[in-house]
Design a protein around this motif. Structure first.
Motif, PDB file in Angstrom:
ATOM      1  N   ALA A   1       0.811  -1.222   0.000  1.00 21.36           N
ATOM      2  CA  ALA A   1       0.000   0.000   0.000  1.00 21.36           C
ATOM      3  C   ALA A   1       0.849   1.278   0.000  1.00 21.36           C
ATOM      4  CB  ALA A   1      -0.922   0.002   1.210  1.00 21.36           C
ATOM      5  N   LEU A   2       2.128   1.163   0.300  1.00 22.91           N
ATOM      6  CA  LEU A   2       2.962   2.367   0.423  1.00 22.91           C
ATOM      7  C   LEU A   2       3.098   3.174  -0.871  1.00 22.91           C
ATOM      8  CD1 LEU A   2       5.784   1.225   2.852  1.00 22.91           C
ATOM      9  CD2 LEU A   2       3.816   2.679   3.321  1.00 22.91           C
ATOM     10  N   PRO A   3       3.456   2.553  -2.000  1.00 23.46           N
ATOM     11  CA  PRO A   3       3.611   3.374  -3.219  1.00 23.46           C
ATOM     12  C   PRO A   3       2.314   4.078  -3.629  1.00 23.46           C
ATOM     13  CG  PRO A   3       4.606   1.219  -3.535  1.00 23.46           C
ATOM     14  CD  PRO A   3       3.855   1.167  -2.231  1.00 23.46           C
ATOM     15  N   ALA A   4       1.193   3.386  -3.498  1.00 24.17           N
ATOM     16  CA  ALA A   4      -0.090   4.001  -3.876  1.00 24.17           C
ATOM     17  C   ALA A   4      -0.418   5.180  -2.975  1.00 24.17           C
ATOM     18  CB  ALA A   4      -1.205   2.962  -3.822  1.00 24.17           C
ATOM     19  N   SER A   5      -0.142   5.044  -1.670  1.00 19.13           N
ATOM     20  CA  SER A   5      -0.449   6.149  -0.752  1.00 19.13           C
ATOM     21  C   SER A   5       0.463   7.342  -1.014  1.00 19.13           C
ATOM     22  CB  SER A   5      -0.335   5.697   0.707  1.00 19.13           C
ATOM     23  OG  SER A   5       1.001   5.449   1.064  1.00 19.13           O
ATOM     24  N   GLU A   6       1.705   7.070  -1.378  1.00 18.21           N
ATOM     25  CA  GLU A   6       2.631   8.158  -1.684  1.00 18.21           C
ATOM     26  C   GLU A   6       2.209   8.879  -2.965  1.00 18.21           C
ATOM     27  OE1 GLU A   6       7.414   9.010  -2.078  1.00 18.21           O
ATOM     28  OE2 GLU A   6       6.718   6.964  -1.888  1.00 18.21           O
ATOM     29  N   GLU A   7       1.813   8.112  -3.968  1.00 20.55           N
ATOM     30  CA  GLU A   7       1.367   8.700  -5.233  1.00 20.55           C
ATOM     31  C   GLU A   7       0.085   9.517  -5.031  1.00 20.55           C
ATOM     32  OE1 GLU A   7       1.857   9.708  -9.105  1.00 20.55           O
ATOM     33  OE2 GLU A   7       3.240   8.541  -7.894  1.00 20.55           O
ATOM     34  N   LYS A   8      -0.820   8.989  -4.229  1.00 21.06           N
ATOM     35  CA  LYS A   8      -2.076   9.695  -3.950  1.00 21.06           C
ATOM     36  C   LYS A   8      -1.795  11.026  -3.248  1.00 21.06           C
ATOM     37  CE  LYS A   8      -6.548   9.022  -1.703  1.00 21.06           C
ATOM     38  NZ  LYS A   8      -7.368   8.149  -0.859  1.00 21.06           N
ATOM     39  N   LEU A   9      -0.846  11.017  -2.312  1.00 19.19           N
ATOM     40  CA  LEU A   9      -0.497  12.248  -1.604  1.00 19.19           C
ATOM     41  C   LEU A   9       0.145  13.255  -2.560  1.00 19.19           C
ATOM     42  CD1 LEU A   9      -0.366  13.882   0.980  1.00 19.19           C
ATOM     43  CD2 LEU A   9       1.793  12.738   1.524  1.00 19.19           C
TER      44      LEU A   9
END
Length: 179
Positions: free
Chosen positions: A131-139
């Protein structure tokens, strides 16, 4: 007799000029009124877009916090290493400066997780790390959207002629979000 006809004929010309001037003034007033309302609505839409972008930014920061907390928990379980997680979730009513500070704390935690992941590659199989890359991209996307909206609103508040309308609305420029 010809003089009387000329005076009577001239009397008809005068009211048509007055009516024309009144119509022109009314059209100008109506045009200014339409411009004012359209400009005010445009500024309000820009303000609403910034408010919505800020709400999306809050949601993205909260999701990033949750993803990082889950990954930190996976690290603790796997390695018995405690990583400091920001105690509180990012607050929705926080000032932009506080949000920037919280985002920096989340980035520091993410960096510590990357270092730990490099030392323990088996951790990458844990679903918490997925979930980390998606959350970083979303931010990042939320920050870009917010900054674009803040710039658009700032332009409307500072550029002539919309500045004349904005001055009556008591709005303030929104600061850009920076990391």
């Amino acid at each position: 007799d010809g003089f009387r006809r000329h005076v009577r004929g001239g009397g008809c010309i005068m009211p048509s000029i007055v009516y024309t001037i009144i119509i022109i003034i009314a059209l100008l007033f109506f045009g200014v009124l339409v411009w004012y309302v359209a400009t005010r609505n445009s500024i309000k839409r820009a303000e609403q877009a910034v408010n919505e972008a800020e709400a999306a930014l809050d949601a993205a920061m909260s999701a990033r916090h949750d993803a990082l907390a889950g990954a930190a928990e996976a690290v603790r379980t796997y390695t018995d290493t405690e990583l400091p997680i920001p105690v509180t979730k990012p607050k929705k009513c926080a000032s932009l400066e506080e949000k920037e500070k919280q985002a920096k704390q989340l980035d520091e935690l993410a960096e510590k997780l990357r270092v730990t992941l490099a030392k323990h590659p088996a951790l990458s199989a844990d679903s918490a790390f997925a979930a980390l890359p998606a959350s970083e991209e979303k931010l990042k996307n939320a920050i870009c959207t917010y900054n674009a909206g803040a710039d658009r609103l700032s332009g409307k508040l500072t550029r002539f002629p919309s500045k004349t309308v904005a001055g009556r609305m008591c709005l303030e420029n929104r600061q850009r979000f920076s990391l």
